[in-house]
Scaffold this motif. Structure first.
Motif, short mmCIF file in Angstrom:
data_model
loop_
_atom_site.label_atom_id
_atom_site.label_comp_id
_atom_site.label_asym_id
_atom_site.label_seq_id
_atom_site.Cartn_x
_atom_site.Cartn_y
_atom_site.Cartn_z
N VAL A 279 7.36 -9.74 4.19
CA VAL A 279 6.62 -8.89 3.26
C VAL A 279 5.83 -9.79 2.31
N SER A 280 4.65 -9.29 1.90
CA SER A 280 3.83 -10.06 0.96
C SER A 280 3.01 -9.11 0.11
N SER A 281 2.75 -9.52 -1.13
CA SER A 281 1.94 -8.73 -2.05
C SER A 281 1.30 -9.68 -3.05
N ASP A 282 0.12 -9.30 -3.54
CA ASP A 282 -0.64 -10.18 -4.43
C ASP A 282 -0.15 -10.03 -5.87
N VAL A 283 1.13 -10.34 -6.08
CA VAL A 283 1.69 -10.26 -7.43
C VAL A 283 1.22 -11.46 -8.25
N ASP A 284 1.01 -11.24 -9.54
CA ASP A 284 0.56 -12.30 -10.44
C ASP A 284 1.15 -12.01 -11.81
N SER A 286 3.93 -10.67 -12.19
CA SER A 286 4.46 -9.32 -12.03
C SER A 286 5.38 -9.29 -10.81
N TRP A 287 5.87 -8.11 -10.50
CA TRP A 287 6.80 -7.97 -9.38
C TRP A 287 6.43 -6.74 -8.54
N ALA A 288 6.97 -6.75 -7.31
CA ALA A 288 6.88 -5.59 -6.43
C ALA A 288 8.19 -5.51 -5.65
N ASN A 289 8.49 -4.36 -5.13
CA ASN A 289 9.72 -4.16 -4.37
C ASN A 289 9.41 -3.35 -3.11
N VAL A 290 10.00 -3.78 -1.99
CA VAL A 290 9.84 -3.08 -0.72
C VAL A 290 11.22 -2.67 -0.22
N GLY A 291 11.36 -1.41 0.16
CA GLY A 291 12.59 -0.91 0.75
C GLY A 291 12.33 -0.42 2.17
N LEU A 292 13.18 -0.84 3.11
CA LEU A 292 13.03 -0.44 4.51
C LEU A 292 14.33 0.19 4.99
N ALA A 346 7.98 1.60 -1.45
CA ALA A 346 7.51 0.42 -2.18
C ALA A 346 7.12 0.82 -3.59
N GLU A 347 7.27 -0.09 -4.51
CA GLU A 347 6.85 0.12 -5.89
C GLU A 347 6.44 -1.22 -6.49
N ARG A 348 5.71 -1.16 -7.58
CA ARG A 348 5.23 -2.36 -8.24
C ARG A 348 5.38 -2.22 -9.74
N GLN A 349 5.20 -3.33 -10.43
CA GLN A 349 5.14 -3.29 -11.89
C GLN A 349 3.83 -2.63 -12.30
N GLU A 350 3.92 -1.60 -13.16
CA GLU A 350 2.73 -0.86 -13.57
C GLU A 350 1.79 -1.75 -14.38
N PRO A 351 0.46 -1.59 -14.18
CA PRO A 351 -0.50 -2.42 -14.92
C PRO A 351 -0.49 -2.09 -16.41
N LEU A 352 -0.82 -3.07 -17.19
CA LEU A 352 -0.86 -2.91 -18.65
C LEU A 352 -2.30 -2.63 -19.10
N GLN A 353 -2.45 -1.59 -19.97
CA GLN A 353 -3.78 -1.27 -20.52
C GLN A 353 -4.03 -2.12 -21.75
N THR A 354 -5.20 -2.72 -21.84
CA THR A 354 -5.57 -3.54 -23.00
C THR A 354 -6.78 -2.93 -23.69
N PHE A 355 -6.97 -3.31 -24.92
CA PHE A 355 -8.06 -2.77 -25.75
C PHE A 355 -8.93 -3.91 -26.25
#
Length: 491
Positions: A279-284, A286-292, A346-355
């Motif tokens: 499994v691979s994801s473009d995390v930076d 941050s995190w992601a999770n995969v369940g199979l 699958a789920e990921r860390q939600e993006p953060l909104q900036t101002f």
């Protein structure tokens, strides 16, 4: 035959028909010569670790033996060993020798068949097999019991013992006569079963013809055959099966939010084998999770697995650091053949909104507002130089009790604070994402062909053979340690 002791008048008898020259009275321990029925001398009774009795019968290798005599020999002041004189039903002689719990079964051989090679006192040959001299021992008879075909010699006898593995040649010299014996190690458990003995002397040290715990040649042959069979099986597996990719898909996090993706069915054939999932994801940062969930469509059995993908980096104390990886792997071990499909979540860390950073100053100069990139609003009373932080503009409006809250109401009234701040922000509101990983890539491969088990088995075979080889060498070194003719050098 029956013999009456001339001293104590006790009858001594044995069932065999061979003629004897001497016997030891079982009652008074006098050594009696049968020629004239006279006493030669009094001898000690054999009691030190003696486990057989005269007249006792046992079967060794299909031959029935009768114990006709017992002799304890003494070397030095405190070294003893026991010799049991045996007769089979045909009248043939055999001898059981026991020392420190180690047993040797010996038979008489012609001295002409033993070649000691003139000028070479180290080796002896018997039936084309070479034996190395272990030790030359001078001994005397310490105790005796039973019936004897020849006269017992209570003088000093010299034993020369030649050893090769678990076999030996023993050359006995006494009163100018020489007798030769061929002996082989015999397990004490075999002796115990043969004569139905309850207890035997415990082992002490290593016997001079004690074999190594493993027959090295047999073990080497068995391991070689096992290695060949393993190689043939591996060759069959390589030829008849192939590794293949059974599932490969890029899954968007949005598509599986609060639900599962059901994959297409796939067929696995052959024997049980591992199923590797990458499994691979473009995390930076941050995190992601995969369940199979691997679903067996025949039994409806589900095997679950889950894997976190996380990658973080930064700069601290003048040095950069990083941890984690954007690519991970895990296995479903020993998956049996059959028809399957995957349940993917699958789920990921939600993006953060900036101002955009912005500020506002009231027209009368009494009130200042500032907003940082995370949306926190700092309200400052310029008259008192006090500042209070608020998570958002709604919290500011709700504060109508404090002095600062009253000042905000008096100065701004019902004006929209966000609009005031946005009007003074050159970039406006930005919905930037710290880690824009929108999907995860999943690849599952079926591995019926694996060299891991093959390699591990071969390594274990090699380690076992090596351990046996070096163990046998150490065993032989220990066996020859007390010999004055050892082929080994000791530091």
């Amino acid at each position: 035959m029956h013999y009456v002791c001339p001293v104590c008048k006790v009858e001594n008898k044995h069932e065999l028909t061979f003629s004897i020259q001497e016997y030891v009275c079982k009652s008074c321990s006098n050594l009696i010569s049968t020629d004239k029925n006279i006493v030669r001398q009094v001898v000690k009774k054999p009691i030190e670790n003696v486990v057989l009795e005269t007249g006792q019968k046992g079967i060794i290798d299909g031959v029935e033996y009768n114990v006709v005599g017992i002799v304890i020999r003494k070397y030095g002041s405190h070294t003893f060993w026991r010799e049991y004189y045996l007769k089979d039903t045909k009248g043939e002689d055999a001898f059981l020798s026991e020392s420190d719990g180690h047993w040797v079964l010996l038979h008489s051989i012609n001295k002409e068949d033993v070649n000691t090679k003139s000028g070479n006192t180290i080796f002896a040959e018997y039936k084309s097999r070479r034996y190395r001299r272990y030790e030359t021992t001078e001994c005397t008879i310490h105790a005796a019991a039973g019936f004897f075909e020849d006269q017992l010699d209570f003088g000093i006898a010299t034993y020369k013992e030649y050893v090769n593995g678990f076999q030996m040649i023993s050359v006995e010299k006494s009163k100018g006569s020489i007798q030769c014996f061929f002996g082989e190690h015999i397990s004490k458990y075999k002796v115990k079963r043969a004569f139905n003995i309850s207890n035997l002397p415990n082992y002490s040290g290593i016997g001079i013809v004690q074999p190594f715990y493993v027959n090295f040649k047999q073990a080497l042959n068995i391991m070689a055959i096992a290695a060949l069979m393993v190689c043939l099986v591996q060759l069959y597996v390589v030829v008849s099966r192939t590794n293949k990719t059974i599932f490969s898909q890029e899954v968007n996090f949005a598509d599986v939010k609060d639900k599962e993706l059901v994959s297409k069915s796939f067929e696995l054939s052959g024997g049980s084998a591992p199923l590797k999932v990458a499994v691979s994801s473009d995390v930076d940062n941050s995190w992601a999770n995969v369940g199979l969930g691997l679903v067996n469509e025949r039994t409806n059995e589900i095997t679950f697995a889950s894997k976190d993908i996380e990658q973080y980096h930064g700069y601290e104390d003048g040095e950069s650091w990083s941890e984690g990886n954007k690519n991970e792997e895990f296995n479903f071990c020993g998956v049996a053949p059959g028809k399957y499909h995957f349940l993917v979540s699958a789920e990921r860390q939600e993006p953060l909104q900036t101002f955009a950073v912005s500020s506002f100053l009231s027209s009368d100069g009494q009130l200042s507002l500032s907003r940082d990139m995370y949306g926190t609003i700092n309200v400052t009373n310029n008259n008192t130089a006090t500042t209070t932080a608020f998570g958002d503009s709604k919290l500011i409006k709700k504060d109508t009790v404090s002095e600062l809250g009253r000042l905000v109401y008096q100065t701004l009234g019902k004006a929209d604070i966000d609009s005031l701040l946005n009007a003074n922000a050159s970039l406006g509101i930005s919905d930037s994402v710290l880690s824009d990983n929108k999907s995860v890539k999943i690849k599952a491969e079926w591995f019926p062909v694996s060299f891991w088990n093959f390699g591990i088995i071969l390594v274990l075979i090699i380690v076992f053979v090596g351990a046996c080889y070096f163990g046998r060498r150490m065993f032989e070194r220990s066996k020859w340690f007390n010999s004055s003719n050892s082929p080994y050098t000791y530091s």
